[in-house]
Scaffold this active site. Sequence first.
Site, mmCIF file in Angstrom:
data_model
loop_
_atom_site.group_PDB
_atom_site.id
_atom_site.type_symbol
_atom_site.label_atom_id
_atom_site.label_comp_id
_atom_site.label_asym_id
_atom_site.label_seq_id
_atom_site.Cartn_x
_atom_site.Cartn_y
_atom_site.Cartn_z
ATOM 1 N N GLY A 145 0.800 -1.207 0.000
ATOM 2 C CA GLY A 145 0.000 0.000 0.000
ATOM 3 C C GLY A 145 0.837 1.262 0.000
ATOM 4 O O GLY A 145 1.984 1.279 0.447
ATOM 5 N N SER A 146 0.252 2.334 -0.530
ATOM 6 C CA SER A 146 0.878 3.649 -0.427
ATOM 7 C C SER A 146 0.737 4.168 1.003
ATOM 8 O O SER A 146 -0.033 3.629 1.799
ATOM 9 C CB SER A 146 0.217 4.620 -1.408
ATOM 10 O OG SER A 146 0.394 4.195 -2.736
ATOM 11 N N HIS A 159 3.421 4.381 3.009
ATOM 12 C CA HIS A 159 4.563 3.864 3.775
ATOM 13 C C HIS A 159 5.894 4.408 3.248
ATOM 14 O O HIS A 159 6.949 3.878 3.590
ATOM 15 C CB HIS A 159 4.591 2.339 3.714
ATOM 16 C CG HIS A 159 3.394 1.672 4.297
ATOM 17 N ND1 HIS A 159 3.037 1.822 5.619
ATOM 18 C CD2 HIS A 159 2.457 0.860 3.741
ATOM 19 C CE1 HIS A 159 1.936 1.115 5.858
ATOM 20 N NE2 HIS A 159 1.559 0.544 4.737
ATOM 21 N N HIS A 214 -0.598 0.153 10.180
ATOM 22 C CA HIS A 214 -1.842 0.711 9.656
ATOM 23 C C HIS A 214 -2.758 1.154 10.797
ATOM 24 O O HIS A 214 -3.935 1.407 10.581
ATOM 25 C CB HIS A 214 -2.571 -0.321 8.792
ATOM 26 C CG HIS A 214 -1.708 -0.936 7.748
ATOM 27 N ND1 HIS A 214 -1.183 -2.206 7.873
ATOM 28 C CD2 HIS A 214 -1.255 -0.452 6.570
ATOM 29 C CE1 HIS A 214 -0.457 -2.479 6.806
ATOM 30 N NE2 HIS A 214 -0.481 -1.434 6.001
#
Length: 332
Positions: free
Chosen positions: A53-54, A56, A219
Amino acid sequence: MKKLINDADYVVEEMIDGYVKAFPQYVRQLENPRALVRQTLDADKVGVLIGGGSGHEPAFMGYVGAGMADGVAVGNIFASPPPGPIVVVTEAIDQGKGVVYVYGNYAGDIMNFGMAAEMADLEHDIEVASVVVTDDVASAPKNEIGKRRGIAGEFFVTKVASVAAALGHDLAGVTRLANHANDVTRTMGVGLSPCSLPQTGKPSFTLAEDEMEIGLGHHGEPGIEKGKLETADKVVDRLVTAILEDMPIEADEEVAVLINGLGSTTRMELLIMFRRVEQLLSERGICIYRSFIGDYSTSLEMGGSSVTLIKLDAELKKCIDYPADCPMYVQK
């Protein structure tokens, strides 16, 4: 919570566009806009593909370059990339030697990378092996290590897989060495303040001003304990103790240390943390071979940090020392 964005629904697309335009000497974008590969691919080697995922950054797209990954598939914020861009990258980086996927142990990643591996085999006759990172000590007990999340330790596993490929190991050899790196890598983290997703602008979780959370996920997944904020030394003592209880390290053994910021933690704080890590390891006769300090895998603007140790042998030391030249990570 304020952010410098245009349209919340297009932050990932605009980020990738800026990234490709900023670093054309390093990366190029394929027909799928979420698929990026090295500008110049080395011939006759196993390909290494990373992704996730974006949010990070610099993980994951910042680690495409010489001495690191050959390509990356980019997902939405805190979400796995779908199979489509993974397959496109796989096809682009395959040199006839197969491709290794390195990704964290999350349900979406396991499903989508697994589907992509099947599609690459059936549609393109590309052999794919997967290395699933499970370094987060807080996310499951030792007897259920296969359930643990992949967090900052994924940096070390990616580095080892990439170097093994660069050194000419075959698909089985790259996979073996990367899995070995995962087996001897442990991470524990602490959360101090939440991030906010661009689509909501609201905190992703709640912590009081005087609270911290040990074991908080990248997250915002719940940790193992909330409590009053402690000094840096006391926090580090708890993190390092948990790691060493889970993965005993003997006197005279060597480790690489990663002190990772989650997005808004200053280098000052990270260095104060490293100071205590060095003291604790030195007291136990454990030798620090190389140190990595900074933002390596973040959670947007989350406050907090993690400590990662990888226990080294001769093979892994060679990989840790290998130079890298990426848009967001350079090692001489």
